[in-house]
Design a protein around this motif. Structure first.
Motif, mmCIF file in Angstrom:
data_model
loop_
_atom_site.group_PDB
_atom_site.id
_atom_site.type_symbol
_atom_site.label_atom_id
_atom_site.label_comp_id
_atom_site.label_asym_id
_atom_site.label_seq_id
_atom_site.Cartn_x
_atom_site.Cartn_y
_atom_site.Cartn_z
ATOM 1 N N GLU A 1 0.818 -1.214 0.000
ATOM 2 C CA GLU A 1 0.000 0.000 0.000
ATOM 3 C C GLU A 1 0.850 1.263 0.000
ATOM 4 O O GLU A 1 0.397 2.315 -0.430
ATOM 5 N N ALA A 2 2.091 1.146 0.460
ATOM 6 C CA ALA A 2 3.033 2.269 0.442
ATOM 7 C C ALA A 2 3.810 2.299 -0.875
ATOM 8 O O ALA A 2 4.841 2.951 -0.976
ATOM 9 N N ASP A 3 3.300 1.572 -1.886
ATOM 10 C CA ASP A 3 3.918 1.498 -3.222
ATOM 11 C C ASP A 3 5.320 0.905 -3.213
ATOM 12 O O ASP A 3 6.167 1.269 -4.029
ATOM 13 N N LYS A 4 5.565 -0.002 -2.295
ATOM 14 C CA LYS A 4 6.815 -0.761 -2.278
ATOM 15 C C LYS A 4 6.559 -2.090 -2.970
ATOM 16 O O LYS A 4 5.501 -2.686 -2.811
ATOM 17 N N ARG A 5 7.512 -2.569 -3.713
ATOM 18 C CA ARG A 5 7.368 -3.859 -4.378
ATOM 19 C C ARG A 5 7.642 -4.954 -3.364
ATOM 20 O O ARG A 5 8.674 -4.961 -2.701
ATOM 21 N N VAL A 6 6.714 -5.886 -3.271
ATOM 22 C CA VAL A 6 6.782 -6.921 -2.244
ATOM 23 C C VAL A 6 6.692 -8.295 -2.903
ATOM 24 O O VAL A 6 5.809 -8.544 -3.713
ATOM 25 N N LEU A 7 7.621 -9.151 -2.537
ATOM 26 C CA LEU A 7 7.584 -10.549 -2.945
ATOM 27 C C LEU A 7 7.486 -11.386 -1.675
ATOM 28 O O LEU A 7 8.413 -11.401 -0.864
ATOM 29 N N VAL A 8 6.366 -12.046 -1.500
ATOM 30 C CA VAL A 8 6.170 -12.931 -0.349
ATOM 31 C C VAL A 8 6.548 -14.334 -0.797
ATOM 32 O O VAL A 8 6.037 -14.829 -1.805
ATOM 33 N N VAL A 9 7.464 -14.972 -0.075
ATOM 34 C CA VAL A 9 7.879 -16.340 -0.356
ATOM 35 C C VAL A 9 7.406 -17.202 0.805
ATOM 36 O O VAL A 9 7.942 -17.105 1.904
ATOM 37 N N ASP A 10 6.406 -18.020 0.552
ATOM 38 C CA ASP A 10 5.851 -18.887 1.599
ATOM 39 C C ASP A 10 6.635 -20.190 1.602
ATOM 40 O O ASP A 10 6.508 -21.005 0.705
ATOM 41 N N MET A 11 7.450 -20.391 2.625
ATOM 42 C CA MET A 11 8.294 -21.579 2.738
ATOM 43 C C MET A 11 7.752 -22.571 3.759
ATOM 44 O O MET A 11 8.475 -23.409 4.258
ATOM 45 N N ASP A 12 6.471 -22.485 4.057
ATOM 46 C CA ASP A 12 5.849 -23.376 5.033
ATOM 47 C C ASP A 12 4.864 -24.291 4.309
ATOM 48 O O ASP A 12 3.939 -23.817 3.645
ATOM 49 N N GLY A 13 5.065 -25.585 4.441
ATOM 50 C CA GLY A 13 4.206 -26.560 3.784
ATOM 51 C C GLY A 13 2.755 -26.503 4.232
ATOM 52 O O GLY A 13 1.875 -27.045 3.564
ATOM 53 N N GLN A 14 2.481 -25.852 5.342
ATOM 54 C CA GLN A 14 1.095 -25.706 5.791
ATOM 55 C C GLN A 14 0.319 -24.697 4.949
ATOM 56 O O GLN A 14 -0.898 -24.657 4.981
ATOM 57 N N GLN A 15 1.017 -23.854 4.224
ATOM 58 C CA GLN A 15 0.444 -22.915 3.248
ATOM 59 C C GLN A 15 -0.462 -21.843 3.857
ATOM 60 O O GLN A 15 -1.321 -21.292 3.169
ATOM 61 N N ASN A 16 -0.293 -21.489 5.105
ATOM 62 C CA ASN A 16 -1.176 -20.505 5.720
ATOM 63 C C ASN A 16 -1.124 -19.147 5.030
ATOM 64 O O ASN A 16 -2.163 -18.530 4.771
ATOM 65 N N VAL A 17 0.076 -18.658 4.719
ATOM 66 C CA VAL A 17 0.211 -17.365 4.051
ATOM 67 C C VAL A 17 -0.356 -17.449 2.634
ATOM 68 O O VAL A 17 -1.097 -16.571 2.197
ATOM 69 N N THR A 18 -0.035 -18.525 1.928
ATOM 70 C CA THR A 18 -0.548 -18.714 0.572
ATOM 71 C C THR A 18 -2.071 -18.735 0.569
ATOM 72 O O THR A 18 -2.714 -18.050 -0.235
ATOM 73 N N GLN A 19 -2.659 -19.511 1.462
ATOM 74 C CA GLN A 19 -4.120 -19.597 1.510
ATOM 75 C C GLN A 19 -4.761 -18.253 1.838
ATOM 76 O O GLN A 19 -5.789 -17.889 1.268
ATOM 77 N N ALA A 20 -4.133 -17.511 2.728
ATOM 78 C CA ALA A 20 -4.692 -16.207 3.088
ATOM 79 C C ALA A 20 -4.613 -15.231 1.909
ATOM 80 O O ALA A 20 -5.587 -14.533 1.609
#
Length: 118
Positions: free
Chosen positions: A38-57
């Protein structure tokens, strides 16, 4: 490999790690990612957890969106040419986790470079 959203050599990496569950890692990653995007920063989220909580969200449970994009499991393979992170928003991209990541976690250390070969 080059990513089209990476234009500047001046970048900061923020890594949130902890072996203990239930300490708020996923919540903190999501909030920080949204704040920065939202602050116009480029963000790459790398979800390294097999539970996939961040990915699912981030995908609001629609894991079908992952097909054809770069995943955290792919990062342990030799050939990832042509795969790109999933673009969620102009400034927010995701390298999603998949259940296949558990295969990497279960592999012996010497096989972690390319578990598909072992």
């Amino acid at each position: 490999m080059t990513f089209p959203f990476v234009e500047s050599p001046v970048q900061k990496a923020i890594a949130l790690t902890n072996q203990k569950g239930g300490v708020g890692k996923s919540t903190l990653v999501l909030q920080k990612a949204f704040f920065l995007a939202e602050a116009d920063k480029r963000v790459l989220v790398v979800d390294m957890d097999g539970q996939q909580n961040v990915t699912q969200a981030l995908l609001e449970g629609n894991l079908g969106l992952i097909a054809g994009s770069l995943t955290s499991h792919d990062l342990f393979q030799n050939d990832i040419a042509g795969l790109e992170p999933l673009k969620l928003h102009e400034e927010l991209h995701l390298i999603a986790s998949t259940e296949e990541l558990h295969d990497v976690e279960a592999s012996p250390l010497e096989c972690s470079k390319n578990p598909a070969k072992h």
